[in-house]
Write a protein that holds these residues in place. Structure first.
Motif, PDB file in Angstrom:
ATOM      1  N   GLU A 129       0.801  -1.222   0.000  1.00 45.84           N
ATOM      2  CA  GLU A 129       0.000   0.000   0.000  1.00 45.84           C
ATOM      3  C   GLU A 129       0.833   1.272   0.000  1.00 45.84           C
ATOM      4  O   GLU A 129       0.445   2.280  -0.588  1.00 45.84           O
ATOM      5  CB  GLU A 129      -0.925   0.010   1.215  1.00 45.84           C
ATOM      6  N   TYR A 130       2.012   1.225   0.639  1.00 43.58           N
ATOM      7  CA  TYR A 130       2.740   2.470   0.865  1.00 43.58           C
ATOM      8  C   TYR A 130       4.066   2.603   0.113  1.00 43.58           C
ATOM      9  O   TYR A 130       4.580   3.719  -0.004  1.00 43.58           O
ATOM     10  CB  TYR A 130       3.000   2.669   2.365  1.00 43.58           C
ATOM     11  N   SER A 131       4.618   1.522  -0.374  1.00 45.38           N
ATOM     12  CA  SER A 131       5.921   1.634  -1.022  1.00 45.38           C
ATOM     13  C   SER A 131       5.798   1.420  -2.529  1.00 45.38           C
ATOM     14  O   SER A 131       4.718   1.563  -3.108  1.00 45.38           O
ATOM     15  CB  SER A 131       6.907   0.649  -0.397  1.00 45.38           C
ATOM     16  N   THR A 132       6.911   1.090  -3.182  1.00 48.17           N
ATOM     17  CA  THR A 132       6.943   0.960  -4.633  1.00 48.17           C
ATOM     18  C   THR A 132       6.238  -0.322  -5.084  1.00 48.17           C
ATOM     19  O   THR A 132       6.061  -1.253  -4.295  1.00 48.17           O
ATOM     20  CB  THR A 132       8.398   0.933  -5.146  1.00 48.17           C
ATOM     21  N   PRO A 133       5.844  -0.405  -6.360  1.00 48.60           N
ATOM     22  CA  PRO A 133       5.111  -1.586  -6.857  1.00 48.60           C
ATOM     23  C   PRO A 133       5.818  -2.917  -6.612  1.00 48.60           C
ATOM     24  O   PRO A 133       5.168  -3.932  -6.374  1.00 48.60           O
ATOM     25  CB  PRO A 133       4.978  -1.295  -8.353  1.00 48.60           C
ATOM     26  N   LYS A 134       7.141  -2.921  -6.668  1.00 47.17           N
ATOM     27  CA  LYS A 134       7.884  -4.171  -6.509  1.00 47.17           C
ATOM     28  C   LYS A 134       8.349  -4.416  -5.069  1.00 47.17           C
ATOM     29  O   LYS A 134       8.983  -5.438  -4.784  1.00 47.17           O
ATOM     30  CB  LYS A 134       9.098  -4.181  -7.440  1.00 47.17           C
ATOM     31  N   SER A 135       8.034  -3.492  -4.192  1.00 45.91           N
ATOM     32  CA  SER A 135       8.538  -3.582  -2.815  1.00 45.91           C
ATOM     33  C   SER A 135       8.099  -4.841  -2.089  1.00 45.91           C
ATOM     34  O   SER A 135       8.889  -5.467  -1.376  1.00 45.91           O
ATOM     35  CB  SER A 135       8.098  -2.355  -2.010  1.00 45.91           C
ATOM     36  N   SER A 136       6.828  -5.219  -2.228  1.00 44.26           N
ATOM     37  CA  SER A 136       6.331  -6.372  -1.477  1.00 44.26           C
ATOM     38  C   SER A 136       7.059  -7.651  -1.873  1.00 44.26           C
ATOM     39  O   SER A 136       7.339  -8.504  -1.028  1.00 44.26           O
ATOM     40  CB  SER A 136       4.823  -6.542  -1.676  1.00 44.26           C
ATOM     41  N   ILE A 137       7.397  -7.778  -3.165  1.00 42.14           N
ATOM     42  CA  ILE A 137       8.133  -8.960  -3.632  1.00 42.14           C
ATOM     43  C   ILE A 137       9.530  -8.971  -3.041  1.00 42.14           C
ATOM     44  O   ILE A 137      10.024  -9.991  -2.539  1.00 42.14           O
ATOM     45  CB  ILE A 137       8.203  -8.978  -5.176  1.00 42.14           C
ATOM     46  N   PHE A 138      10.180  -7.805  -3.087  1.00 38.62           N
ATOM     47  CA  PHE A 138      11.530  -7.654  -2.546  1.00 38.62           C
ATOM     48  C   PHE A 138      11.548  -7.939  -1.046  1.00 38.62           C
ATOM     49  O   PHE A 138      12.359  -8.727  -0.545  1.00 38.62           O
ATOM     50  CB  PHE A 138      12.028  -6.231  -2.836  1.00 38.62           C
ATOM     51  N   ILE A 139      10.616  -7.321  -0.316  1.00 36.32           N
ATOM     52  CA  ILE A 139      10.566  -7.477   1.136  1.00 36.32           C
ATOM     53  C   ILE A 139      10.211  -8.906   1.516  1.00 36.32           C
ATOM     54  O   ILE A 139      10.770  -9.457   2.472  1.00 36.32           O
ATOM     55  CB  ILE A 139       9.561  -6.464   1.733  1.00 36.32           C
ATOM     56  N   ASN A 140       9.295  -9.508   0.780  1.00 34.83           N
ATOM     57  CA  ASN A 140       8.907 -10.891   1.049  1.00 34.83           C
ATOM     58  C   ASN A 140      10.103 -11.828   0.952  1.00 34.83           C
ATOM     59  O   ASN A 140      10.310 -12.696   1.819  1.00 34.83           O
ATOM     60  CB  ASN A 140       7.817 -11.328   0.067  1.00 34.83           C
ATOM     61  N   GLY A 141      10.918 -11.653  -0.099  1.00 31.08           N
ATOM     62  CA  GLY A 141      12.096 -12.503  -0.277  1.00 31.08           C
ATOM     63  C   GLY A 141      13.101 -12.331   0.840  1.00 31.08           C
ATOM     64  O   GLY A 141      13.649 -13.322   1.364  1.00 31.08           O
ATOM     65  N   ILE A 142      13.364 -11.081   1.221  1.00 27.79           N
ATOM     66  CA  ILE A 142      14.330 -10.806   2.293  1.00 27.79           C
ATOM     67  C   ILE A 142      13.846 -11.393   3.616  1.00 27.79           C
ATOM     68  O   ILE A 142      14.604 -12.063   4.329  1.00 27.79           O
ATOM     69  CB  ILE A 142      14.548  -9.279   2.451  1.00 27.79           C
ATOM     70  N   LEU A 143      12.596 -11.152   3.959  1.00 33.47           N
ATOM     71  CA  LEU A 143      12.075 -11.624   5.248  1.00 33.47           C
ATOM     72  C   LEU A 143      12.016 -13.148   5.323  1.00 33.47           C
ATOM     73  O   LEU A 143      12.288 -13.734   6.372  1.00 33.47           O
ATOM     74  CB  LEU A 143      10.696 -11.019   5.521  1.00 33.47           C
ATOM     75  N   ASP A 144      11.675 -13.793   4.222  1.00 36.35           N
ATOM     76  CA  ASP A 144      11.649 -15.257   4.209  1.00 36.35           C
ATOM     77  C   ASP A 144      13.023 -15.822   4.548  1.00 36.35           C
ATOM     78  O   ASP A 144      13.155 -16.751   5.357  1.00 36.35           O
ATOM     79  CB  ASP A 144      11.204 -15.768   2.832  1.00 36.35           C
ATOM     80  N   ASN A 145      14.046 -15.262   3.931  1.00 39.99           N
ATOM     81  CA  ASN A 145      15.418 -15.716   4.193  1.00 39.99           C
ATOM     82  C   ASN A 145      15.850 -15.411   5.622  1.00 39.99           C
ATOM     83  O   ASN A 145      16.517 -16.224   6.276  1.00 39.99           O
ATOM     84  CB  ASN A 145      16.389 -15.066   3.208  1.00 39.99           C
ATOM     85  N   LEU A 146      15.466 -14.226   6.096  1.00 41.72           N
ATOM     86  CA  LEU A 146      15.837 -13.837   7.452  1.00 41.72           C
ATOM     87  C   LEU A 146      15.188 -14.747   8.492  1.00 41.72           C
ATOM     88  O   LEU A 146      15.838 -15.156   9.461  1.00 41.72           O
ATOM     89  CB  LEU A 146      15.434 -12.383   7.715  1.00 41.72           C
ATOM     90  N   VAL A 147      13.927 -15.078   8.291  1.00 40.98           N
ATOM     91  CA  VAL A 147      13.223 -15.947   9.232  1.00 40.98           C
ATOM     92  C   VAL A 147      13.912 -17.306   9.317  1.00 40.98           C
ATOM     93  O   VAL A 147      14.109 -17.853  10.414  1.00 40.98           O
ATOM     94  CB  VAL A 147      11.735 -16.115   8.828  1.00 40.98           C
ATOM     95  N   LYS A 148      14.300 -17.857   8.177  1.00 41.91           N
ATOM     96  CA  LYS A 148      14.989 -19.152   8.161  1.00 41.91           C
ATOM     97  C   LYS A 148      16.295 -19.069   8.940  1.00 41.91           C
ATOM     98  O   LYS A 148      16.625 -19.956   9.736  1.00 41.91           O
ATOM     99  CB  LYS A 148      15.260 -19.588   6.723  1.00 41.91           C
ATOM    100  N   ASP A 149      17.056 -17.986   8.716  1.00 37.77           N
ATOM    101  CA  ASP A 149      18.334 -17.818   9.413  1.00 37.77           C
ATOM    102  C   ASP A 149      18.120 -17.609  10.909  1.00 37.77           C
ATOM    103  O   ASP A 149      18.829 -18.213  11.738  1.00 37.77           O
ATOM    104  CB  ASP A 149      19.098 -16.623   8.836  1.00 37.77           C
ATOM    105  N   PHE A 150      17.157 -16.755  11.263  1.00 39.53           N
ATOM    106  CA  PHE A 150      16.893 -16.482  12.673  1.00 39.53           C
ATOM    107  C   PHE A 150      16.458 -17.746  13.406  1.00 39.53           C
ATOM    108  O   PHE A 150      16.861 -17.996  14.545  1.00 39.53           O
ATOM    109  CB  PHE A 150      15.799 -15.410  12.818  1.00 39.53           C
TER     110      PHE A 150
END
Length: 313
Positions: free
Chosen positions: A278-299
């Protein structure tokens, strides 16, 4: 009145403003954050007070017109069905509402009655109004449905009203849809004269208020640590290429994952993906989703995510 996603957005906007202003005063910015949340209650009162002002304005007009020297037959015998609408009667006896308006010094429509006049004219020229006034008798249920339709079809979507609210207080922009939805539901829920309109509170409990304070402070105080966590996951991205709002969303999400044991991982991921859409760029959710998925696995592999309670992972 506001839900947790709305609180997250308020925190995000406050941190973004801190970056823009290069402010490092937690106390000052936290005060602004809570003020912006408290202001949402003022918006509610402003919107609800529209109905009171519409009734007063139309009643004054009908009484004045009836006393004109060359008043028409219609003006001499005015139709008071609109001003006597059951909803207006319920609101007119709502002592707590008027006390709150006085306490919060809500006088927007006294100082800007052109907006009320414009809304009143929009209502009176509508087919909705003409159909309502064409029926001589009044029924409670139909009175409420009429006000419900007026609010949803004429008042809430009015661009002039929206522009005024946005200009008056910029922090209201994100609150308007929430307040309109709440008011619409409240009007529709009225079934009899015994019903009243429950004035909402900003925070439903102390947990919500603490959530806002902790999310803001823990994110800001640990920004460097959180930034390092996701920068290692973006080797092909220069810092300048990542939207600033995306970095704030990522930091807040990491903060919840690591510092809020009672919030499920899935809730955190879903909330921030929706905010990004809703608030960032059109591709932001895809980018953020990928980063957070990887971070959760590592954490999780490093046992950094410690959630209290069953089913929180």
């Amino acid at each position: 009145m506001l839900n947790r996603r709305h609180f997250r957005v308020k925190v995000m906007q406050t941190i973004y403003a801190m970056h823009r202003h290069e402010s490092d005063s937690l106390d000052t910015e936290e005060k602004f954050l809570f003020q912006s949340i408290e202001n949402s209650q003022d918006l509610y009162l402003v919107m609800l007070s529209i109905f009171n002002e519409l009734q007063l304005k139309e009643k004054a007009y009908l009484e004045l017109a009836s006393k004109k020297h060359l008043a028409t037959k219609e003006e001499q015998n005015p139709n008071f069905k609109f001003v006597n609408n059951s909803f207006f009667k319920i609101l007119g006896t709502h002592t707590a509402f008027f006390d709150k308006v006085k306490e919060r010094k809500i006088d927007n429509w006294k100082r800007n009655d052109d907006c009320i006049i414009f809304l009143l004219e929009s209502i009176k020229t509508s087919d909705l109004y003409k159909r309502y006034m064409a029926v001589e008798t009044s029924e409670f249920k139909k009175d409420i449905f009429f006000i419900y339709d007026v609010f949803n079809e004429i008042i809430a979507p009015n661009e002039k009203l929206y522009d005024y609210l946005e200009d008056y207080k910029i922090t209201w922009v994100d609150d308007i849809p929430v307040i309109n939805t709440l008011l619409s539901k409240q009007i529709k829920s009225i079934k009899s004269f015994d019903d009243s309109i429950e004035l909402p509170v900003v925070f439903k409990d102390l947990d919500d208020k603490e959530f806002v304070r902790n999310l803001f402070r823990k994110t800001v105080l640990n920004e460097l640590e959180f930034a390092t966590a996701f920068e290692n996951k973006t080797p092909n991205w220069d810092k300048e290429r990542i939207a600033e709002l995306d970095t704030i969303i990522l930091k807040m999400a990491i903060c919840e994952l690591l510092k809020f044991p009672s919030i499920p991982v899935k809730v955190t991921l879903n909330e921030y993906l929706e905010i990004a859409k809703e608030y960032s760029t059109p591709k932001s959710s895809i980018f953020i989703n990928g980063i957070l998925d990887n971070l959760v696995k590592d954490f999780q592999a490093e046992n950094k995510i410690n959630k209290a309670g069953r089913g929180l992972l």
